[in-house]
Design an enzyme around this catalytic site. Structure first.
Site, PDB file in Angstrom:
ATOM      1  N   GLU A 186       5.420  -2.188  -1.718  1.00 55.82           N
ATOM      2  CA  GLU A 186       5.853  -1.295  -2.482  1.00 55.82           C
ATOM      3  C   GLU A 186       7.436  -1.510  -2.532  1.00 55.82           C
ATOM      4  O   GLU A 186       8.258  -0.827  -1.929  1.00 55.82           O
ATOM      5  CB  GLU A 186       5.611   0.347  -2.247  1.00 55.82           C
ATOM      6  CG  GLU A 186       4.235   0.433  -2.015  1.00 55.82           C
ATOM      7  CD  GLU A 186       3.789   2.105  -2.388  1.00 55.82           C
ATOM      8  OE1 GLU A 186       3.253   2.159  -3.338  1.00 55.82           O
ATOM      9  OE2 GLU A 186       4.526   2.894  -1.697  1.00 55.82           O
ATOM     10  N   GLY A 193       1.316   6.215  -7.625  1.00 58.87           N
ATOM     11  CA  GLY A 193       1.678   7.475  -7.514  1.00 58.87           C
ATOM     12  C   GLY A 193       1.751   8.188  -8.670  1.00 58.87           C
ATOM     13  O   GLY A 193       0.313   8.917  -8.920  1.00 58.87           O
ATOM     14  N   GLY A 194       2.508   8.421  -9.786  1.00 57.60           N
ATOM     15  CA  GLY A 194       2.542   9.355 -10.842  1.00 57.60           C
ATOM     16  C   GLY A 194       1.255   8.985 -11.824  1.00 57.60           C
ATOM     17  O   GLY A 194       0.669  10.120 -11.799  1.00 57.60           O
ATOM     18  N   GLY A 205       8.375   4.953  -8.727  1.00 54.01           N
ATOM     19  CA  GLY A 205       8.690   6.080  -9.635  1.00 54.01           C
ATOM     20  C   GLY A 205       9.973   5.975 -10.886  1.00 54.01           C
ATOM     21  O   GLY A 205      10.401   6.927 -11.076  1.00 54.01           O
ATOM     22  N   SER A 230       5.078   2.142  -9.749  1.00 54.51           N
ATOM     23  CA  SER A 230       4.822   2.183 -11.272  1.00 54.51           C
ATOM     24  C   SER A 230       3.808   1.309 -11.758  1.00 54.51           C
ATOM     25  O   SER A 230       3.812   0.753 -13.022  1.00 54.51           O
ATOM     26  CB  SER A 230       6.151   1.935 -12.051  1.00 54.51           C
ATOM     27  OG  SER A 230       7.290   2.670 -11.606  1.00 54.51           O
ATOM     28  N   HIS A 235       5.761   5.057   4.126  1.00 56.52           N
ATOM     29  CA  HIS A 235       5.901   5.233   2.796  1.00 56.52           C
ATOM     30  C   HIS A 235       7.471   5.326   2.443  1.00 56.52           C
ATOM     31  O   HIS A 235       8.182   5.802   3.332  1.00 56.52           O
ATOM     32  CB  HIS A 235       5.228   6.508   1.945  1.00 56.52           C
ATOM     33  CG  HIS A 235       5.626   6.361   0.781  1.00 56.52           C
ATOM     34  ND1 HIS A 235       6.509   6.925  -0.016  1.00 56.52           N
ATOM     35  CD2 HIS A 235       4.593   5.851  -0.482  1.00 56.52           C
ATOM     36  CE1 HIS A 235       6.524   6.504  -1.298  1.00 56.52           C
ATOM     37  NE2 HIS A 235       5.147   6.035  -1.588  1.00 56.52           N
ATOM     38  N   GLU A 268       9.250   6.926   0.806  1.00 59.37           N
ATOM     39  CA  GLU A 268      10.028   8.262   0.876  1.00 59.37           C
ATOM     40  C   GLU A 268      10.051   8.789   2.061  1.00 59.37           C
ATOM     41  O   GLU A 268      11.160   9.554   2.510  1.00 59.37           O
ATOM     42  CB  GLU A 268       9.030   9.347  -0.154  1.00 59.37           C
ATOM     43  CG  GLU A 268       9.476   8.754  -1.685  1.00 59.37           C
ATOM     44  CD  GLU A 268       8.062   8.996  -2.604  1.00 59.37           C
ATOM     45  OE1 GLU A 268       7.343   9.756  -2.313  1.00 59.37           O
ATOM     46  OE2 GLU A 268       8.190   8.460  -3.440  1.00 59.37           O
ATOM     47  N   ASN A 281      -1.759   8.208  -4.249  1.00 54.15           N
ATOM     48  CA  ASN A 281      -0.765   9.043  -3.491  1.00 54.15           C
ATOM     49  C   ASN A 281      -0.339  10.216  -4.369  1.00 54.15           C
ATOM     50  O   ASN A 281       0.533  10.039  -5.207  1.00 54.15           O
ATOM     51  CB  ASN A 281       0.302   8.198  -2.979  1.00 54.15           C
ATOM     52  CG  ASN A 281       1.237   8.942  -2.105  1.00 54.15           C
ATOM     53  OD1 ASN A 281       0.988  10.160  -1.790  1.00 54.15           O
ATOM     54  ND2 ASN A 281       2.613   8.146  -1.905  1.00 54.15           N
ATOM     55  N   TRP A 282      -0.831  11.495  -3.985  1.00 62.02           N
ATOM     56  CA  TRP A 282      -0.346  12.597  -4.770  1.00 62.02           C
ATOM     57  C   TRP A 282       0.864  13.125  -4.405  1.00 62.02           C
ATOM     58  O   TRP A 282       1.270  14.139  -5.109  1.00 62.02           O
ATOM     59  CB  TRP A 282      -1.509  13.401  -4.914  1.00 62.02           C
ATOM     60  CG  TRP A 282      -2.805  13.202  -5.224  1.00 62.02           C
ATOM     61  CD1 TRP A 282      -3.245  11.731  -5.838  1.00 62.02           C
ATOM     62  CD2 TRP A 282      -4.101  14.069  -5.657  1.00 62.02           C
ATOM     63  NE1 TRP A 282      -4.401  11.658  -6.437  1.00 62.02           N
ATOM     64  CE2 TRP A 282      -4.701  12.996  -6.376  1.00 62.02           C
ATOM     65  CE3 TRP A 282      -4.330  15.106  -5.116  1.00 62.02           C
ATOM     66  CZ2 TRP A 282      -6.275  13.487  -6.479  1.00 62.02           C
ATOM     67  CZ3 TRP A 282      -5.758  15.355  -5.639  1.00 62.02           C
ATOM     68  CH2 TRP A 282      -6.736  14.579  -6.131  1.00 62.02           C
ATOM     69  N   LYS A 283       1.468  12.714  -3.206  1.00 56.49           N
ATOM     70  CA  LYS A 283       2.792  13.125  -2.830  1.00 56.49           C
ATOM     71  C   LYS A 283       2.654  14.960  -2.773  1.00 56.49           C
ATOM     72  O   LYS A 283       1.748  15.425  -2.477  1.00 56.49           O
ATOM     73  CB  LYS A 283       3.961  12.546  -3.647  1.00 56.49           C
ATOM     74  CG  LYS A 283       3.749  11.007  -4.027  1.00 56.49           C
ATOM     75  CD  LYS A 283       5.030  10.387  -4.439  1.00 56.49           C
ATOM     76  CE  LYS A 283       4.710   8.889  -4.686  1.00 56.49           C
ATOM     77  NZ  LYS A 283       5.845   8.282  -5.004  1.00 56.49           N
TER      78      LYS A 283
HETATM   79  P1  PGA Z   1       4.819   5.546  -8.465  1.00 55.10           P
HETATM   80  O1  PGA Z   1       4.506   5.473  -6.812  1.00 55.10           O
HETATM   81  O2  PGA Z   1       3.208   4.723  -8.944  1.00 55.10           O
HETATM   82  O3  PGA Z   1       4.752   6.736  -9.039  1.00 55.10           O
HETATM   83  O4  PGA Z   1       5.713   4.576  -8.847  1.00 55.10           O
HETATM   84  C1  PGA Z   1       4.020   4.740  -6.238  1.00 55.10           C
HETATM   85  C2  PGA Z   1       4.061   5.105  -4.732  1.00 55.10           C
HETATM   86  O5  PGA Z   1       5.037   5.871  -4.352  1.00 55.10           O
HETATM   87  O6  PGA Z   1       3.103   4.826  -3.787  1.00 55.10           O
END
Ligand code: PGA
Length: 250
Positions: free
Chosen positions: A166, A233-234, A172, A212, A94, A96, A9-11
């Site tokens: 999640e 994510g990251g 994050g 993470s 998600h 967010e 997930n590149w956000k």
């Molecule tokens: P993260 O994000 O790996 O940076 O914790 C995961 C996500 O939001 O899907």
């Protein structure tokens, strides 16, 4: 047999040139046939990503979509628009989106229905916040997110659904749920599915862990019986890290 899946997930990261560069880096990496790999760039780069990955096994997913078919919804994107550029996977729910854009379980239920009506595959995200875990209500929160966001779908729809657990406190933050905590929740999710649908649906659905995940912790997490991969994510913004995670299944 459940599918092993790793999705990036590149956000809201990577402009067009950066997206192209990251995809080119990814295409140079070796990806095992046994794992379904997906990437979710931002809307403006979906079409170029689809073109770039035409000859690759990597699937492009959207990070969100609107629940309506079309109309006066300034700034929004419909399922048909995604499909018209060759995108038939979408991440919904998600944390967010839930936290910053007010997406409720009820709204997500509508989005899920729309996506399924278009024969899209849904990566449905959910997970408790830190305060929920501190009060020992993580299982209730997760059960409600599933019940009100997803349990309206028919049995046959489950073949189009991928779950992504999640825990919000691990996204994050560098804080990862321990492999045991992930396994405990994934087993609970499967039990909840068996009770509300059937043991075979519970057994067949892929449940990803997200929060993470890094090359250093992926294989321990993916090694758990009910964890079928990850939503990253990251660490998905670097081709080598992401591929190390993709290759972390034992
Ligand atoms: P993260 O994000 O790996 O940076 O914790 C995961 C996500 O939001 O899907």
């Amino acid at each position: 047999m459940r599918k092993q899946i790793v999705a990036g997930n590149w956000k809201m990261n990577c402009d067009l040139a950066e997206t192209d560069a990251l995809l080119n880096d990814l295409k140079k990496q070796s990806i095992p046939d046994s794992t379904h790999v997906m990437v979710a760039p931002t809307y403006t780069n979906l079409q170029s990503a689809v073109r770039s990955l035409e000859d690759s096994s990597i699937t492009v997913a959207a990070q969100n979509m609107h629940q309506s078919e079309s109309g006066a919804f300034t700034g929004e994107i419909s399922a048909a628009m995604l499909q018209s550029i060759g995108v038939d996977h979408v991440i919904l729910g998600h944390s967010e989106r839930r936290a910053y854009f007010g997406e409720t379980n009820e709204l997500l239920a509508e989005k899920v229905t729309t996506a399924l009506n278009h024969n899209m595959k849904v990566i449905f995200c959910f997970g408790e916040e830190l305060v929920d875990r501190q009060h020992g209500r993580e299982f209730d929160v997760v059960k409600d997110q599933l019940k009100y966001g997803l349990f309206h779908v028919s049995e046959s729809d489950w073949q189009h659904i991928i779950l992504a657990y999640e825990p919000v406190w691990a996204i994050g933050t560098g804080e990862t749920a321990s492999p045991e905590q992930a396994q405990e929740m994934h087993a609970f999710i499967r039990k909840t599915l068996a009770e509300n649908y059937s043991p075979s649906i519970a057994e067949e659905v892929s449940i990803l862990y997200g929060g993470s995940v890094k090359p250093g912790n992926a294989s321990e997490i993916f090694g758990k019986a009910d964890v079928d991969g990850g939503l990253i994510g990251g660490a998905s913004l670097d081709a080598e890290s992401f591929t190390a995670i993709v290759n972390a299944f034992q």
